[in-house]
Enzyme design. Sequence first.
Site, PDB file in Angstrom:
ATOM      1  N   ASP A  28       7.419  -2.551   6.810  1.00  0.00           N
ATOM      2  CA  ASP A  28       7.828  -2.091   5.475  1.00  0.00           C
ATOM      3  C   ASP A  28       9.263  -2.514   5.153  1.00  0.00           C
ATOM      4  OD1 ASP A  28       7.370  -0.835   3.064  1.00  0.00           O
ATOM      5  OD2 ASP A  28       8.030   1.130   3.769  1.00  0.00           O
ATOM      6  N   GLY A  31      10.586  -5.686   0.149  1.00  0.00           N
ATOM      7  CA  GLY A  31      11.086  -5.657  -1.226  1.00  0.00           C
ATOM      8  C   GLY A  31      12.544  -5.223  -1.275  1.00  0.00           C
ATOM      9  N   ARG A  41      11.217  -9.957  -4.818  1.00  0.00           N
ATOM     10  CA  ARG A  41      10.491  -9.261  -3.736  1.00  0.00           C
ATOM     11  C   ARG A  41       9.672 -10.240  -2.892  1.00  0.00           C
ATOM     12  NH1 ARG A  41       9.509  -4.026  -3.843  1.00  0.00           N
ATOM     13  NH2 ARG A  41       7.494  -4.383  -2.869  1.00  0.00           N
ATOM     14  N   HIS A  45       8.925 -11.028   1.301  1.00  0.00           N
ATOM     15  CA  HIS A  45       7.659 -11.180   2.034  1.00  0.00           C
ATOM     16  C   HIS A  45       7.665 -12.469   2.859  1.00  0.00           C
ATOM     17  CE1 HIS A  45       6.182  -7.718   0.032  1.00  0.00           C
ATOM     18  NE2 HIS A  45       6.016  -8.272  -1.149  1.00  0.00           N
ATOM     19  N   THR A  74      -5.173  -1.037   1.124  1.00  0.00           N
ATOM     20  CA  THR A  74      -6.102  -0.919  -0.008  1.00  0.00           C
ATOM     21  C   THR A  74      -5.361  -0.465  -1.269  1.00  0.00           C
ATOM     22  OG1 THR A  74      -6.639   1.274   0.914  1.00  0.00           O
ATOM     23  CG2 THR A  74      -8.251  -0.473   1.269  1.00  0.00           C
ATOM     24  N   GLU A  75      -4.212   0.152  -1.080  1.00  0.00           N
ATOM     25  CA  GLU A  75      -3.404   0.624  -2.221  1.00  0.00           C
ATOM     26  C   GLU A  75      -2.483  -0.474  -2.770  1.00  0.00           C
ATOM     27  OE1 GLU A  75      -3.727   2.491   0.697  1.00  0.00           O
ATOM     28  OE2 GLU A  75      -5.283   3.664  -0.313  1.00  0.00           O
ATOM     29  N   ARG A  79      -0.028  -3.374  -6.993  1.00  0.00           N
ATOM     30  CA  ARG A  79       1.257  -4.040  -7.250  1.00  0.00           C
ATOM     31  C   ARG A  79       1.094  -5.128  -8.318  1.00  0.00           C
ATOM     32  NH1 ARG A  79       4.730  -4.254  -1.726  1.00  0.00           N
ATOM     33  NH2 ARG A  79       4.295  -2.111  -1.093  1.00  0.00           N
ATOM     34  N   LEU A 139      -3.964 -11.217  24.699  1.00  0.00           N
ATOM     35  CA  LEU A 139      -3.310 -10.354  23.714  1.00  0.00           C
ATOM     36  C   LEU A 139      -4.198 -10.308  22.474  1.00  0.00           C
ATOM     37  CD1 LEU A 139      -0.723  -8.932  22.607  1.00  0.00           C
ATOM     38  CD2 LEU A 139       0.195 -11.193  22.123  1.00  0.00           C
ATOM     39  N   ARG A 196       7.433   2.105  12.305  1.00  0.00           N
ATOM     40  CA  ARG A 196       7.574   1.782  10.883  1.00  0.00           C
ATOM     41  C   ARG A 196       9.014   1.375  10.623  1.00  0.00           C
ATOM     42  NH1 ARG A 196       4.779   4.267   5.614  1.00  0.00           N
ATOM     43  NH2 ARG A 196       5.832   2.939   4.101  1.00  0.00           N
ATOM     44  N   SER A 204       1.241   6.217   5.303  1.00  0.00           N
ATOM     45  CA  SER A 204       0.672   5.398   4.233  1.00  0.00           C
ATOM     46  C   SER A 204      -0.744   4.896   4.543  1.00  0.00           C
ATOM     47  CB  SER A 204       1.603   4.226   3.899  1.00  0.00           C
ATOM     48  OG  SER A 204       2.882   4.680   3.545  1.00  0.00           O
TER      49      SER A 204
HETATM   50  C1  IPE Z   1       2.534   0.329   3.774  1.00  0.00           C
HETATM   51  O1  IPE Z   1       3.668   0.110   3.039  1.00  0.00           O
HETATM   52  C2  IPE Z   1       1.607  -0.850   3.665  1.00  0.00           C
HETATM   53  C3  IPE Z   1       2.030  -2.051   4.377  1.00  0.00           C
HETATM   54  C4  IPE Z   1       3.096  -2.173   5.119  1.00  0.00           C
HETATM   55  C5  IPE Z   1       1.145  -3.183   4.251  1.00  0.00           C
HETATM   56  P1  IPE Z   1       3.801   0.526   1.502  1.00  0.00           P
HETATM   57  O2  IPE Z   1       5.125   0.065   1.060  1.00  0.00           O
HETATM   58  O3  IPE Z   1       2.637   0.028   0.736  1.00  0.00           O
HETATM   59  O4  IPE Z   1       3.719   2.110   1.570  1.00  0.00           O
HETATM   60  P2  IPE Z   1       4.279   3.220   0.590  1.00  0.00           P
HETATM   61  O5  IPE Z   1       3.842   2.832  -0.786  1.00  0.00           O
HETATM   62  O6  IPE Z   1       5.768   3.215   0.721  1.00  0.00           O
HETATM   63  O7  IPE Z   1       3.696   4.498   1.084  1.00  0.00           O
HETATM   64  C1  IPE Z   2       6.091  -4.274   3.077  1.00  0.00           C
HETATM   65  O1  IPE Z   2       7.221  -4.345   2.275  1.00  0.00           O
HETATM   66  C2  IPE Z   2       5.109  -5.365   2.809  1.00  0.00           C
HETATM   67  C3  IPE Z   2       3.877  -4.933   2.138  1.00  0.00           C
HETATM   68  C4  IPE Z   2       3.566  -3.727   1.782  1.00  0.00           C
HETATM   69  C5  IPE Z   2       2.913  -5.968   1.853  1.00  0.00           C
HETATM   70  P1  IPE Z   2       7.237  -3.698   0.836  1.00  0.00           P
HETATM   71  O2  IPE Z   2       6.785  -4.734  -0.153  1.00  0.00           O
HETATM   72  O3  IPE Z   2       6.490  -2.434   0.791  1.00  0.00           O
HETATM   73  O4  IPE Z   2       8.797  -3.443   0.638  1.00  0.00           O
HETATM   74  P2  IPE Z   2       9.467  -2.174  -0.025  1.00  0.00           P
HETATM   75  O5  IPE Z   2       8.935  -0.976   0.680  1.00  0.00           O
HETATM   76  O6  IPE Z   2       9.094  -2.183  -1.472  1.00  0.00           O
HETATM   77  O7  IPE Z   2      10.920  -2.371   0.203  1.00  0.00           O
HETATM   78 MG    MG Z   3       6.997  -0.482   1.102  1.00  0.00          MG
END
Ligand code: IPE
Ligand code: IPE
Ligand code: MG
Length: 253
Positions: A28, A31, A41, A45, A74-75, A79, A139, A196, A204
């Site tokens: 995480d 972004g 953002r 990635h 899935t959520e 975006r 692995l 995390r 999440s």
């Molecule tokens: C969890 O991160 C999903 C992934 C790392 C792929 P999110 O950024 O989507 O989670 P929330 O929205 O902060 O809970």
């Molecule tokens: C994790 O980083 C990557 C995915 C969820 C795909 P984020 O994109 O959630 O980054 P933040 O949490 O918005 O900083």
């Molecule tokens: Mg995030």
Amino acid sequence: MAEDLSIQTMISLVKQGKVPQHVAIIMDGNGRWARMRGLARTVGHKYGVEKLRDLLTVCKAIGIKYVTVYAFSTENWSRPKEEVETLMKLIVEFINKEIDNIKNEGARVHVLGDWSVLPTASRDAVAYAIDHTKDNTELHLNVALNYGGRAELVKAFKDMAAKVVAGELAIDDITESVIAEHLYTAGMPDPDLVIRTAGEMRLSNFLPYQSAYAELWISPANVFWPDFGKDVFLKAIMDYQKRDRRFGGLSSK
Ligand code: IPE
Ligand code: IPE
Ligand code: MG
């Protein structure tokens, strides 16, 4: 050079302790990492994906057998379209660039989640990655892609219900391990440790059934996934080694 030496020292120390069999990681903060640098953002990635190579190298060096990374939930479909498209393209780029290295490291790729609904190019790349590494056993790299813990449970319940209706499974035979066999992680050990990055104190929707007794390690809020180096990972493992896992019983110390 100095850094390599301290990483080597950390690796030797970690190997003297109890090494987790399965580590699962919520990658995480891509972004936020980009925003702090005034970048899009999607750039976050791109840098984030680069961190997987070092992760595999250290897992192999210390003898971790299963590593699961949460790449797309899935959520995450909610975006902006452009961000989702970039993430789908990154899957293809990552596989094209890294699959030979993954194969040479002895890693086998598995996907957790319904990847049948991904765009064709991503789906083809995933199918190739799975097939190309299928003979590896050292692995296991699980990539959670269009993964959601609740969706996984819905699928498991439907599959079990269908077997009950077909007379292949008796209701009384449904046990915790039978449920586990109907999850994407069937046949794999539960995660010992869930990491995390970026400081958020939540799961999440990540591996809710499998992580019931996992130890949790959350990085400081200023350590984003693109900052995740070998040192951070080894620190998490060292902290894990100091934990007292009681599983509801009494301390072994
Ligand atoms: C969890 O991160 C999903 C992934 C790392 C792929 P999110 O950024 O989507 O989670 P929330 O929205 O902060 O809970
Ligand atoms: C994790 O980083 C990557 C995915 C969820 C795909 P984020 O994109 O959630 O980054 P933040 O949490 O918005 O900083
Ligand atoms: Mg995030």
